[in-house]
Structures are given as structure tokens and as C-alpha cells.
Design an enzyme around this catalytic site. Structure first.
Site, PDB file in Angstrom:
ATOM      1  N   THR A 159       4.396   2.718   5.575  1.00 42.27           N
ATOM      2  CA  THR A 159       2.998   2.306   5.699  1.00 42.27           C
ATOM      3  C   THR A 159       2.323   3.243   6.686  1.00 42.27           C
ATOM      4  OG1 THR A 159       1.532   0.683   6.756  1.00 42.27           O
ATOM      5  CG2 THR A 159       3.852   0.528   7.293  1.00 42.27           C
ATOM      6  N   ILE A 160       1.056   3.561   6.447  1.00 40.85           N
ATOM      7  CA  ILE A 160       0.379   4.460   7.375  1.00 40.85           C
ATOM      8  C   ILE A 160       0.022   3.765   8.689  1.00 40.85           C
ATOM      9  CG2 ILE A 160      -0.629   5.881   5.529  1.00 40.85           C
ATOM     10  CD1 ILE A 160      -3.352   4.505   6.213  1.00 40.85           C
ATOM     11  N   ASP A 161       0.121   2.435   8.714  1.00 42.68           N
ATOM     12  CA  ASP A 161      -0.430   1.698   9.863  1.00 42.68           C
ATOM     13  C   ASP A 161       0.464   1.693  11.103  1.00 42.68           C
ATOM     14  OD1 ASP A 161      -2.658   1.017   8.309  1.00 42.68           O
ATOM     15  OD2 ASP A 161      -1.648  -0.733   7.482  1.00 42.68           O
TER      16      ASP A 161
ATOM     17  N   ARG B  13      -5.320  -1.719   9.934  1.00 40.14           N
ATOM     18  CA  ARG B  13      -5.264  -3.199   9.899  1.00 40.14           C
ATOM     19  C   ARG B  13      -5.375  -3.769  11.329  1.00 40.14           C
ATOM     20  NH1 ARG B  13      -0.930  -5.619   5.967  1.00 40.14           N
ATOM     21  NH2 ARG B  13       0.392  -4.990   7.709  1.00 40.14           N
TER      22      ARG B  13
ATOM     23  N   ARG C  24       0.743  -5.349  -6.308  1.00 40.32           N
ATOM     24  CA  ARG C  24       0.919  -6.666  -5.730  1.00 40.32           C
ATOM     25  C   ARG C  24       1.540  -7.554  -6.792  1.00 40.32           C
ATOM     26  NH1 ARG C  24      -5.093  -7.720  -3.744  1.00 40.32           N
ATOM     27  NH2 ARG C  24      -5.356  -6.618  -5.735  1.00 40.32           N
TER      28      ARG C  24
ATOM     29  N   ASP D 219       2.636  -0.365  12.015  1.00 40.99           N
ATOM     30  CA  ASP D 219       2.561  -1.702  12.608  1.00 40.99           C
ATOM     31  C   ASP D 219       3.831  -2.523  12.404  1.00 40.99           C
ATOM     32  OD1 ASP D 219       2.305  -1.953   9.897  1.00 40.99           O
ATOM     33  OD2 ASP D 219       0.599  -3.316   9.937  1.00 40.99           O
TER      34      ASP D 219
ATOM     35  N   GLU E 259     -15.029  10.486  22.106  1.00 36.09           N
ATOM     36  CA  GLU E 259     -15.552  10.063  23.396  1.00 36.09           C
ATOM     37  C   GLU E 259     -15.207   8.601  23.685  1.00 36.09           C
ATOM     38  OE1 GLU E 259     -17.056  12.222  21.508  1.00 36.09           O
ATOM     39  OE2 GLU E 259     -17.044  13.889  22.900  1.00 36.09           O
TER      40      GLU E 259
ATOM     41  N   ARG F 264      13.539   9.876  -3.043  1.00 31.48           N
ATOM     42  CA  ARG F 264      14.407  11.031  -3.303  1.00 31.48           C
ATOM     43  C   ARG F 264      15.691  10.969  -2.480  1.00 31.48           C
ATOM     44  NH1 ARG F 264      14.441  15.981  -0.350  1.00 31.48           N
ATOM     45  NH2 ARG F 264      15.011  17.849  -1.529  1.00 31.48           N
TER      46      ARG F 264
ATOM     47  N   GLY G 214       5.791  -2.291   3.678  1.00 33.06           N
ATOM     48  CA  GLY G 214       5.424  -2.811   4.982  1.00 33.06           C
ATOM     49  C   GLY G 214       5.867  -4.245   5.181  1.00 33.06           C
ATOM     50  N   ASP G 215       5.165  -4.985   6.011  1.00 34.18           N
ATOM     51  CA  ASP G 215       5.654  -6.325   6.360  1.00 34.18           C
ATOM     52  C   ASP G 215       5.650  -7.288   5.168  1.00 34.18           C
ATOM     53  OD1 ASP G 215       2.931  -6.598   6.322  1.00 34.18           O
ATOM     54  OD2 ASP G 215       2.732  -7.288   8.383  1.00 34.18           O
TER      55      ASP G 215
ATOM     56  N   LYS H 178     -24.894   7.902  13.238  1.00 39.09           N
ATOM     57  CA  LYS H 178     -24.447   7.963  11.843  1.00 39.09           C
ATOM     58  C   LYS H 178     -23.096   7.245  11.724  1.00 39.09           C
ATOM     59  CE  LYS H 178     -27.622  10.884  10.240  1.00 39.09           C
ATOM     60  NZ  LYS H 178     -28.417  10.718   9.031  1.00 39.09           N
TER      61      LYS H 178
ATOM     62  N   GLY I 284       0.839  -1.206   0.000  1.00 38.23           N
ATOM     63  CA  GLY I 284       0.000   0.000   0.000  1.00 38.23           C
ATOM     64  C   GLY I 284       0.865   1.243   0.000  1.00 38.23           C
TER      65      GLY I 284
ATOM     66  N   ARG J 210     -17.244  16.628  13.411  1.00 36.35           N
ATOM     67  CA  ARG J 210     -17.713  17.138  14.707  1.00 36.35           C
ATOM     68  C   ARG J 210     -18.560  18.405  14.534  1.00 36.35           C
ATOM     69  NH1 ARG J 210     -16.741  16.069  19.858  1.00 36.35           N
ATOM     70  NH2 ARG J 210     -14.978  14.703  19.430  1.00 36.35           N
TER      71      ARG J 210
END
Lengths: 328, 328, 328, 328
Positions: B130-132, B176, B76, B134, B192, B25, B106-107, B252, B15, B159
Site C-alpha cells: 500500500t502506498i500509505d 488515508r 473489492r 500505515d 512551507e 514475481r 493493506g489492512d 490555488k 488499492g 513550485r
């Protein structure tokens, strides 16, 4: 209007939109500027019925112009659809000596205002506040410009991923029965296809067009789909049709949802809201009622509620042509 | 490493995440700085197999640091999971005289790298993109900080509407199996409740907590739900449970989706990517292989792929406590 | 601490920074969580002297986490530098039964706190809130990350113009005597040169470097200049030197100024502020005084005021090397 | 136009503005849509003289709609002010069989175009691209809406600090001789005073107004000052006058500078640029020359260069009244 105006009230109703606070602020400040008292009503017509008023002076609305949503809050009101509810609302207004009302919202808000105003002979001015830009008689509604920027920024982000992975993204945007958000944000975001309720291109033509695009070397694509579009029952169905018929594409769906209703208003929406808020109080002082204050070619116009609500706004055909050309 | 290093290649896989371009770069510029040649490989391991290389010099990566996604694209690759595919990839590398590889991902990316490196004795360095967040052994992965800001900005917008209408919003975020995005963005957005895979609070406790909140005067709420959360089969199910049991709430659901993977990287991600990109080339020149370049307490660290992949990162318990307190 | 803690007060002092509100919110909410009463003090130490207190409960700080600035306001206080002023401040605190104080600010704030705490034996905990990141003993100060993003977004915009016109822009950023903002935002913005107080490269080396850049084909350039830099007396002087010696360049100057102190805090700053705010109340309850709550490698640390103030933070040399390489 | 159109060229000239890339893209795509060839010219009129052309097809402009600046670059050209320069430019155009030109820029650009077109009888269409909105005959110029948002976002940040410290900020914005940016961004940012070249309020009236504001309880203020304003020789002088006469205020000055010219264009600017770009090619095909394509009340209009340049656009007096009321 025989009675002299000394006190007005302002409320927001229906779906919230960025710039509503700027409109409230302008109503409150023009009221003060013209030596009128001004009350705010919480939660729209429901607050009228439940007697939720607050006095508002010029300092009470400071630091609100840059805030999304509405600090007066909004709500649906079943009570206001009944004669009893409206009677209660009127009694509360009279008890506080309110002479006239400014309502900020969309067509549902104006429909309620129109009935209420005629029923009790109370002057009401409407201000068009909705992201959908689906009100007739005004070039723009408050919140529409901000929503366009929110959508375009979101699709700019999605395009990063679409380009990186050679994917096809279907992005659903708001707009109810109007294609304005989809068409303008679609052009702005550089979408390859734009599906709007006003123009049902049909699933076959969409598939053909995508097939052709792929063959001419486009590897990633964004399709902007208006929530009111009629091609499929819903966006997932459209995605499935594409995936089945054009298996080369990796199809993804994103529903932008409620981020489109929020956010700090754009400069354009803040200025529009300021003008319309000032204009609404001007209109009351000039003796008008039962009209919406709108903007046409940068000038304030007064539009009867009936014209604003009952006539369907026409989509700009030239813009559809532009969309076709620039996505080629 | 017996062989002298003269040419390296860099690719992005898995991803995409904001900052990958900044990492490419930095790899390219440090290579040039150290008199190494550098190739870019398009579409990750698939491009290795399909021989999609491009020479990259310092000027070829200008104006990329601020762009989301990856200009080398990602994909992939089923082929790379086969011996034949990897052989093809290796042959292509040899044909272009590439001595070593930098892989950003990532992994899954590191797993492929680990196998490939051992199979053909070619030095490979990994960069966590990776954004995760992890990946074990690095405080941060490239793109994570940007994703947090994207999520928080989106929830700030939601909000506005939640407050204006006294609604309860369930907002699903990525991550993930890791709750890092949910926990941090939940604290940042002032949620909350925060539902994460690492801590299954159970639907009953959630309902109790919401019931209590409403009774103490909270009128609107945001619940951040990690996509890996275990309370319900999916977020719609959770929403339905709340709506059924607490009918006072207007519930919602918003799924933030792919906007979280894109966007111009934050300063922090650009600096991190620059450091790791420089560090990867340094590591190759120092003779390392089969390791990930990570960051720990602001210092570059070298982490064996096995440590990075196979050990589950532990969530910060103190942060869960902070979340509980500040949402009270 | 012999006395049982029942009530605390919180104030912000010195230059404002994004995230201060999030820190106040966390102090207030952890106080309530631990059954302590909490007062806010307006306008820093000056408000202590002038007795400007307000009771703060958990609901009073809602919708503040996303706001820049400080709703408690900040001010310089000459009065607090005098024994009489501090006596007045102490008397006011005692009159309201305040047992301990949390102060949010930078080194000036901590210096005042240190004197006051020793003088009257009142427990004080400091929270580092400044965009400059110039406090020793904490990896980050509140507002620093947001300021970096603000600077980088501004320079991204300036680069559009620089690239379009082949110009050289000198961009002055804040940071007082510390080069952290300049160095990190310079790397993040892809600046060609970064001038910081810690490393005086000298005007001659700068001119040589620019001359070389132009000859190797760079047509536009961004130079980030820290306000504390020592090359010239001021940025205009540097610009003039370049323009005179390298007339091929079209040199422009931009001073980013106060936009760097404001804005909605980044997620990272909101989480940091939440942790430090919670940590400050924890520290008071554990009996600490005269310390700053900081963050080191993602863990809360307690740092004596003397260590925080009097030891100059060391700039990361590795980052300077990275800057050199990626700008090549 | 006797000659059949087969090839056109497009260039950008003068100060860059956000949306210029979107306009180039639309010109290129409509040219392809209408089976015309299209060249891009680098660095405006200077590139015409120095023969810097590039062929542009629909795929060459992908992923440009969201980028600030102009990828064709812009430059001033002294050469084009001479007959020899223009002859060289014309010869280069003829050598490449270019039949007509689209120029994107402001009044200087159109002045050059007008002379060149008449001199060599070559059809030229202008597109108004400047943030200043100072071109007569079009409601909006490309980049103006984006600049307004940039200014308002910057002032929102400055207001955080102004409010936190009870300060008075003078913020200088661009606009040359036109007050459009100052007036609209001033309303949008909630400025207390707006100084524009069209209305010289005089320093005395400003001081009186500020004095009155302070007395009615305003503690912080933003004054937006147009760069073309006539009150003082420059903004520092105005600041000094205020500081001297109203020592209670702590006065700060910020010059927003070149950030106003850059940034990713707003949706509105992208749509406007797309329409005008398409319209320019349409106009050429309809046989027009020596006109600017503008927008009036959402419809494309053709405006002779003379009308666009030589008639001063009138500022909307109603907007000045609105500004007075909402800042009260």
C-alpha cells in the site's frame, strides 16, 4: 525604425510555461552576440510599471535552460490596461534607455504589446510561450511539448490503477478553448475517448460509445477531457451522468491541474525556445516591430500580432480521425 | 503445519501500489526455486470466489518488475465478507490442491486473510502493499517510496508556477489516516507547511504562520495537506479561509489524486518487494501462518496479523521537528 | 567544548552526490533556527585554504532542495594534505570567527576532518554524502537512493533494446569497492547476474550460469557489473570472454558513468539529507566533535570518524540470496 | 494493385526505437477498422524466413503504446540478403494469404523492402522508425524525439557533476552519420561545443574555443560529440588532445550508449507513430506500394523508398548558427 538599436529589454507575462527561461537565455545571449545591452524586467508588464529592471549578461542566464517556470517571474497587470500605467511603463523604459522590447507569453501578452507598441512607437517582438498551443501562425508554442509529456506520464500512472481495478477514469487536462493538449495527449496516452471543445460529441454518443466498449470486452478506460469541453458544465457532471447510466463502471475523476504548467522543459521545447529567442533579437535588428516570431515547418516566421491573436487556430481533423481509429 | 506444502497461490487485494508486480514475481520465483507449484488468482478475494486462477511459472513473470499496478488485478469483494463467499473460495482452493496462500495488500486484505485462515485452517502469509505506509510492524510498505517520489516530482513542477507567480498552493496528497506521505513528501518538496491528521495545528495557527512568512519576505508557498487532515472539512474550505483572511495571497488548490498510486516502482520498492515476496514463501515453508512478512532495520520480520492491523503506527516526532526547522 | 558556539561553516568535499544541497540547506536553516551564524565554504578544503567563504542565511538556500550536485562546489585538495595547508585553513576560519565546521562527503572527507579537528582542536561534524553507500555506521548515505533509481531507470531502457534484439548486455555501475549499488540496482532492474567485489563468482561459474540460462529459454540478459568487481581486469575483458565462449550471445557493453552522480534527489535522499543536516548542527550544540551524523533504523546516530572510516561495511548476505532466487 | 486486399502483415527491423510498439498498434487497429486481417511477424525479415507469424487483433496490442522497444522483436537477417531467403519469406507470406506488408525501421529495412517488393510484386509500405532521424522525406522518424529527451536528461545529470567540480565533459551521443541528435540535444542541454559529422571544426579550432571560454570565466563545460564526428578517430583521442594542450581542464568522457534507444516514448513519438501506422494501412488501401509514409509540416506524405534512402538529408544550417549564439 529610424533609431539605432543599442539596448533591449525582455519580460515574461501571463501563465508561465516550461521553456520560458530558455527563451530569455537566448534573447540575452543573442543580444550580447550582437553587441546590444539587455535588461530583464521582473513580473511582466507590472514590473515595467513598477520599474523592476535588472541588467542581464550571458553569464547571468547560465544553468537556466533546464528550469521550468520563469526566473523573471510573471504577473497579471491591471495597471497596464490603463493609459496611465502604460505611460509609466514607457517612462521607465526611456529612463533606462531601452529601445525595444521582447515579450514572452500568450495572446493576452501580445494584445498588451500591440497596444503599447502603437501608442508609443516602440518596437516590440513577441515570443509565443504558453502550454496551450493556441496561438495562430506558429506550429508550436513554448511549453506545449513538455505539457504533453507531463500529461501522458500522469495518465500512464493512472492507467496502472485503472487496469488493476477495471475502472473508468475521467482525466481533465488544460488547454483553455483549444483541444490540442487533450487530443494529442489523449492519443499519446491511449485514451478510449477524448472530449474537446472543437467537437461536441454530446453526452448521448459518449454513453453509447462507452456502453459498446464495455460489451466488446474493454474492462478499463481512460477518457481525456479538455477543460474547455462543452459536454457537461464540468467534469463531475459528466462523471455523474456516466455513473448513473452505466452503473457497471466504477467512475473516478482526476483533474491534473497545475503540474501541467511546470517541469524541466523537453529537448524540443528547449530548442524551440532557443530558436525563437535568437529570432526575436534578429527581428528587432532587421527593423521589425509588432510581430510574433513563430515556427512553421521548422523555419522561423514573422507573424503580425493581429494574425496571431485574432484568427482562431484550426484543429487538425486528420488527427481526430487517427484518434478514433487507434482507440478502437 | 502437518500437511506437506506442494502448491501455493498468490493474490493482490485492495488499492494497487507500485511494486506489487515485483512482489508477485518474487513469490512465483521463490516457489519455483523451492519446487512448489504456484497459482495466481485474479482480482483478489473476488477471484478466489469466482475461481479465476492461472498457473504461474518463472518465465510468466518476466518483464513485470518495472510495471506499476498489478497484473493479477485487484477488486473489492463483498462476497468474501460472507461465510458463503469464503466457503466458495475455500472449495475452489481445494479443488486446485492449493495448500497455502500469499496475499498482498493493506489492512483490509489482512483482516480478510485473518478470518479466512482461522475459519478453514489454511496457512496465509501477508505482504504489506500500500502506498500509505500505515501498517504496523514494518518500516515500509511496498509502493510508499514510489508514491513519495511521485508526489515530490509533482510538487517540484507546481513550485515552478508558484515561484513564477508568487502564489500559494495547497496540494492534497494521499495517505488515508496516516500522515507519512504528507510529512515526508512535504519535507522532500520543501513545503512551507505540512498538515497531517496526527497533528491538528488549527486554522488560526496556520494563518498566523502564513502571515508571518509573507512578512519575512516569502513570496510563494507550498502547503502539503494530507487527505486525512482535520483542519477543515476539506481542502477547498482551508483555501477559502486563507484567501479570506490573507487576501494578499493568491491561493490555488491541487488534488494530486490517483497519479500517486501508479508508475514504475522505485529501486527501493522493487528490492523491498523482492525481499518480502521471497520471505513470504520462506515463511510458509517454515510452517508459519497468519502473519505478515515485514521489514525492520533491513531485516525480514514476521508480524502477527493482529499486531499489523490493530496497533496504530506511531508517527516519528523527530521528523515533525525537522520539518519545522527546514521550512523556516 | 569550552567555547560558546556562535558561528559555524559548512562545506562539501569529494565526489558530489544528489542531496548535498538539501544537506547544506538543512545545516543553514538549523543554524539560523538556533541563532548561529553560518558561512558556506566553496570547493571543499581547497576553499578553506583559499579563503572562499560566503555568508548563508535561510533565504539563500531556497530552491536548492531539488537540485543535484552541490552549489558550494567540491574539489580535491592536495594542499590540505600538508600541515601548511591546514594551518592556512585554520587561520582563515579564525579570521572569520568560525567556531566549528560541518563537512559533507565520504571517507576521504572524514579522514581530512579527523586530522584537522585533532590538530587544531576545532569541532567538526561529518555528514555522509556519497552515492556509494560505503560508510560504516549509517544505514544510508546521501545520494545512494537517487543513484539506485538512476541506474534502474537506465537499465530499464537498455532492457527494451536487449529484449527487442535478444542480446546480452553488461552494464557497469559505480560503487568503488562496495557492491551495494550493483546488488540493489541489479535486483531492482531484474538483472540475470550481478558481479560485485565482495563475491568473486569467477568467470567459469558465470559462463556456466549463462550457458544454462540460454538453454532454459532466456533469450536476453542483463548482467550488472560493479566497477570494483574482480572477475576480469575490466568489463570489456569479461565481455570478450563471454563472446568467445558463448558465441550464440550477442554481447554489448554499457558503462553508465557520471549520470549516476547527478540528477534531482529522490524524496528519500532529500528527507535523509534534511535530517542529517539538522542533526549535524544539533550535535555541535550538544558539544560533540569528530563524529559523523548517521541514520540507523530511522534514528539519528553519532558515529566516531574512526568507526565510520576504518571498519568495512558488511554486505547483506540475505540480499545476495534474494538476488539469486528472483533472477532464476 | 489488381488483387483485393484482405490480409496484411507488419514487422519491425533494424535497431529498435521508442514508439515502434505504438506504430504496430496503429497498423493493427487501422487494419481491424478497415476489416483487414493482420499478422505480426517476429524478428523482422528473419521471422519472415523462419515463418514466425502471429495473428494480431485490436485487443492484442493494448497497453503497448507506452512501452519502449518492439514486442515483435527485431533482428538482422543475412538470409534475406539472398534470393533463397527472400523466396522462402515470400512462400511463407503466400501460405498465410498475406497480401501486403508494412515494415517499420530505417534505411536498411527500406532497402530490403524495396528489393523484395519489386522481386515478388508484393505491396510494401515503410514506416520510418529509428532514433537517428536520418531518413530523407520525413521531418521526423519515430523514436528521435524520445532519444533527444533521454540524452538531455542524461546531460542535465552530468552537468550537476561538471558544475560541482569545474570539469569538462565529453559526452558521446548516437546518430550514425547524422548530426541531428548531437546538434539538437547539444542545444537542449546547453552544451558549450557540439561536434557533428556534417561540420568538421577541426581540433585546433576546438582547442582555441575552449581556451577562450576558460579565459572568459567558464569553469565547467559540456561538449556533445556525435558518434560519427570526424575530429578524432574516437572520443578518447579528442579527450587526450584537450587534456594535453589545456592541462587546466579536468577532462572526463561519457559514452551514453544504448540507453538512447530505449525508454517509454514521448507523447510526440506516440502521436507520430500512431499517425504513420494509420497512414501505412491507408496507403495500402489506396493501392500504393514501395513507399515510405512520412510526416512533413504535420501532414502525411508518401515518399518513394529511393527518395527516402538515397538522398542525404540536409542538416539545418540555421540551427548551427543558433547553437553558436546560445552557447556564447
Amino acid at each position: 525604425m529610424s533609431k539605432k538599436l543599442t539596448k533591449i529589454a525582455v519580460l515574461t507575462s501571463g501563465g508561465d510555461s516550461p521553456g520560458m527561461n530558455a527563451a530569455i537565455r537566448a534573447v540575452v545571449r543573442n543580444a550580447a552576440y550582437c553587441d546590444l545591452k539587455c535588461d530583464g524586467v521582473y513580473r511582466g508588464y507590472q514590473g515595467l510599471i513598477e520599474n523592476e529592471f535588472i541588467e542581464l549578461g550571458p553569464r547571468d542566464v547560465k544553468n537556466t535552460i533546464n528550469r521550468g517556470g520563469t526566473f523573471l517571474k510573471s504577473a497579471r497587470s491591471k495597471g497596464f490596461m490603463t493609459k496611465e500605467g502604460r505611460q509609466k511603463a514607457y517612462d521607465n523604459l526611456m529612463a533606462r534607455d531601452v529601445d525595444a522590447l521582447v515579450v514572452i507569453g500568450g495572446d493576452g501578452t501580445f494584445t498588451g504589446a500591440s497596444i503599447f507598441s502603437k501608442e508609443f512607437d516602440i518596437p516590440i517582438i513577441g515570443i509565443p510561450g504558453t502550454i496551450d498551443n493556441d496561438i495562430n501562425g506558429t506550429d508550436y508554442t513554448i511549453g506545449y511539448d513538455t505539457a504533453l509529456n507531463t500529461v501522458v506520464e500522469a495518465i500512464d500512472k493512472i492507467r496502472d490503477t485503472a487496469s488493476s481495478h477495471d475502472r473508468l477514469f475521467l482525466v481533465e487536462v488544460m488547454g483553455r478553448d483549444a483541444g490540442d493538449i487533450a487530443l494529442n495527449s489523449g492519443i499519446g496516452a491511449g485514451a478510449e475517448e477524448i472530449l474537446i471543445p472543437e467537437e461536441n460529441m454530446g453526452i448521448e454518443r459518449l454513453l453509447e460509445s462507452l456502453d459498446k466498449s464495455r460489451k466488446t470486452g474493454k474492462t478499463s478506460s481512460i477518457i481525456v477531457v479538455s477543460e474547455g469541453d462543452q459536454i457537461g458544465k464540468n467534469i463531475t457532471e459528466v462523471a455523474n451522468s456516466i455513473q448513473t447510466r452505466l452503473p457497471d463502471y466504477e467512475v473516478k475523476v482526476t483533474v491534473l491541474g497545475h503540474i501541467q504548467r511546470g517541469g524541466s522543459p523537453s529537448c524540443s521545447d528547449r530548442v524551440l525556445a532557443s530558436r525563437l529567442g535568437v529570432g526575436a533579437v534578429d527581428a528587432l535588428l532587421e527593423g521589425y516591430s509588432n510581430i510574433m516570431v513563430g515556427i512553421e515547418h521548422k523555419k522561423i516566421v514573422y507573424v503580425p500580432f493581429d494574425t496571431a491573436i485574432n484568427i482562431k487556430k484550426v484543429l487538425d481533423k486528420d488527427l481526430i480521425r487517427v484518434a478514433d481509429i487507434v482507440s478502437s
